[in-house]
Structure formats: C-alpha cells, structure tokens
Write a protein that holds these residues in place. Sequence first.
Motif, PDB file in Angstrom:
ATOM      1  N   VAL A   1     -41.589 -17.752  29.716  1.00 31.27           N
ATOM      2  CA  VAL A   1     -40.886 -16.466  29.744  1.00 31.27           C
ATOM      3  C   VAL A   1     -41.532 -15.588  30.807  1.00 31.27           C
ATOM      4  O   VAL A   1     -42.731 -15.319  30.734  1.00 31.27           O
ATOM      5  CB  VAL A   1     -40.963 -15.769  28.357  1.00 31.27           C
ATOM      6  CG1 VAL A   1     -40.323 -14.408  28.408  1.00 31.27           C
ATOM      7  CG2 VAL A   1     -40.349 -16.651  27.302  1.00 31.27           C
ATOM      8  N   PRO A   2     -40.764 -15.145  31.804  1.00 32.76           N
ATOM      9  CA  PRO A   2     -41.346 -14.300  32.844  1.00 32.76           C
ATOM     10  C   PRO A   2     -41.770 -12.942  32.286  1.00 32.76           C
ATOM     11  O   PRO A   2     -41.077 -12.356  31.461  1.00 32.76           O
ATOM     12  CB  PRO A   2     -40.226 -14.145  33.864  1.00 32.76           C
ATOM     13  CG  PRO A   2     -38.995 -14.611  33.201  1.00 32.76           C
ATOM     14  CD  PRO A   2     -39.383 -15.446  32.025  1.00 32.76           C
ATOM     15  N   GLU A   3     -42.919 -12.491  32.734  1.00 35.45           N
ATOM     16  CA  GLU A   3     -43.433 -11.216  32.275  1.00 35.45           C
ATOM     17  C   GLU A   3     -42.962 -10.109  33.214  1.00 35.45           C
ATOM     18  O   GLU A   3     -43.168 -10.178  34.417  1.00 35.45           O
ATOM     19  CB  GLU A   3     -44.961 -11.241  32.241  1.00 35.45           C
ATOM     20  CG  GLU A   3     -45.556  -9.951  31.752  1.00 35.45           C
ATOM     21  CD  GLU A   3     -47.068  -9.953  31.771  1.00 35.45           C
ATOM     22  OE1 GLU A   3     -47.631  -8.902  31.514  1.00 35.45           O
ATOM     23  OE2 GLU A   3     -47.662 -10.998  32.060  1.00 35.45           O
ATOM     24  N   ILE A   4     -42.329  -9.101  32.636  1.00 36.43           N
ATOM     25  CA  ILE A   4     -41.914  -7.938  33.419  1.00 36.43           C
ATOM     26  C   ILE A   4     -42.781  -6.770  33.001  1.00 36.43           C
ATOM     27  O   ILE A   4     -42.936  -6.479  31.820  1.00 36.43           O
ATOM     28  CB  ILE A   4     -40.425  -7.614  33.187  1.00 36.43           C
ATOM     29  CG1 ILE A   4     -39.568  -8.757  33.720  1.00 36.43           C
ATOM     30  CG2 ILE A   4     -40.055  -6.291  33.862  1.00 36.43           C
ATOM     31  CD1 ILE A   4     -38.097  -8.604  33.486  1.00 36.43           C
ATOM     32  N   ILE A   5     -43.381  -6.130  34.016  1.00 39.16           N
ATOM     33  CA  ILE A   5     -44.149  -4.921  33.765  1.00 39.16           C
ATOM     34  C   ILE A   5     -43.637  -3.843  34.711  1.00 39.16           C
ATOM     35  O   ILE A   5     -42.973  -4.130  35.716  1.00 39.16           O
ATOM     36  CB  ILE A   5     -45.665  -5.136  33.967  1.00 39.16           C
ATOM     37  CG1 ILE A   5     -45.971  -5.552  35.401  1.00 39.16           C
ATOM     38  CG2 ILE A   5     -46.229  -6.119  32.964  1.00 39.16           C
ATOM     39  CD1 ILE A   5     -47.396  -5.322  35.807  1.00 39.16           C
ATOM     40  N   PHE A   6     -43.967  -2.616  34.365  1.00 36.95           N
ATOM     41  CA  PHE A   6     -43.638  -1.483  35.207  1.00 36.95           C
ATOM     42  C   PHE A   6     -44.939  -0.840  35.646  1.00 36.95           C
ATOM     43  O   PHE A   6     -45.893  -0.750  34.875  1.00 36.95           O
ATOM     44  CB  PHE A   6     -42.780  -0.475  34.429  1.00 36.95           C
ATOM     45  CG  PHE A   6     -41.468  -1.052  33.990  1.00 36.95           C
ATOM     46  CD1 PHE A   6     -40.367  -1.002  34.818  1.00 36.95           C
ATOM     47  CD2 PHE A   6     -41.343  -1.669  32.759  1.00 36.95           C
ATOM     48  CE1 PHE A   6     -39.145  -1.554  34.416  1.00 36.95           C
ATOM     49  CE2 PHE A   6     -40.140  -2.224  32.345  1.00 36.95           C
ATOM     50  CZ  PHE A   6     -39.035  -2.154  33.187  1.00 36.95           C
ATOM     51  N   LEU A  67     -42.134  -5.199  38.201  1.00 38.38           N
ATOM     52  CA  LEU A  67     -42.687  -6.456  38.699  1.00 38.38           C
ATOM     53  C   LEU A  67     -42.355  -7.568  37.709  1.00 38.38           C
ATOM     54  O   LEU A  67     -42.558  -7.415  36.504  1.00 38.38           O
ATOM     55  CB  LEU A  67     -44.202  -6.358  38.855  1.00 38.38           C
ATOM     56  CG  LEU A  67     -44.749  -5.293  39.780  1.00 38.38           C
ATOM     57  CD1 LEU A  67     -46.267  -5.233  39.677  1.00 38.38           C
ATOM     58  CD2 LEU A  67     -44.324  -5.543  41.213  1.00 38.38           C
ATOM     59  N   LYS A  68     -41.856  -8.669  38.240  1.00 40.42           N
ATOM     60  CA  LYS A  68     -41.598  -9.864  37.435  1.00 40.42           C
ATOM     61  C   LYS A  68     -42.523 -10.946  37.968  1.00 40.42           C
ATOM     62  O   LYS A  68     -42.400 -11.359  39.118  1.00 40.42           O
ATOM     63  CB  LYS A  68     -40.134 -10.283  37.574  1.00 40.42           C
ATOM     64  CG  LYS A  68     -39.737 -11.464  36.734  1.00 40.42           C
ATOM     65  CD  LYS A  68     -38.249 -11.697  36.892  1.00 40.42           C
ATOM     66  CE  LYS A  68     -37.740 -12.794  36.000  1.00 40.42           C
ATOM     67  NZ  LYS A  68     -36.285 -12.958  36.138  1.00 40.42           N
ATOM     68  N   ASN A  69     -43.470 -11.355  37.134  1.00 37.33           N
ATOM     69  CA  ASN A  69     -44.502 -12.309  37.586  1.00 37.33           C
ATOM     70  C   ASN A  69     -45.158 -11.826  38.870  1.00 37.33           C
ATOM     71  O   ASN A  69     -45.345 -12.583  39.822  1.00 37.33           O
ATOM     72  CB  ASN A  69     -43.907 -13.699  37.761  1.00 37.33           C
ATOM     73  CG  ASN A  69     -43.398 -14.270  36.463  1.00 37.33           C
ATOM     74  OD1 ASN A  69     -43.987 -14.051  35.411  1.00 37.33           O
ATOM     75  ND2 ASN A  69     -42.286 -14.969  36.516  1.00 37.33           N
TER      76      ASN A  69
END
Length: 81
Positions: A1-6, A67-69
């Motif tokens: 599962v790709p990690e999305i952060i802000f 940001l995704k990965n």
Amino acid sequence: VPEIIFTVQIAALKNYNENLLSIDGISTYDENNLTKYRLGNFITYEEARTFRSQILKEYKDAFVQALKNETPISIIEALQN
C-alpha cells in the motif's frame, strides 16, 4: 500500500541554504535541479494546512505538498486515495 503524506514546502532553491538547513525538522529533497525544503509529515491534508497557516507569516510562499512514496503528487490525487 503506497504511503501518502502531506508536508509543507517553504522553499525551492538552486543552491543549498545554510539558514534553511538549520531549521529544526527541515527535510531536503533534490528535484529538477532544485533543493526543496519541507517541514512536517502529516497524515491528513487538514493537519498540513493548519501547520502551513501557522508558519505563513515567516514563509510567505509555503504550500502543502502531497508525497506518495516520497514522490510529489497533486493534492487532488492524494485526496482521492
């Protein structure tokens, strides 16, 4: 599962900036011949927006970056996930 952060980007410069590098919690990313300076890792867009509003007086060009990965993506794409 790709990690999305802000995160909140405060600058993108051609050269390293020692003053920005000394900010507690700053992260740098080299993209497109620029060094990008970002603060924070937030799970939600709302958390990042709140943080951005807190630092806008000092960093007038600050904006939320998704940001995704660790790769920048649009906010719209991030919010659709």
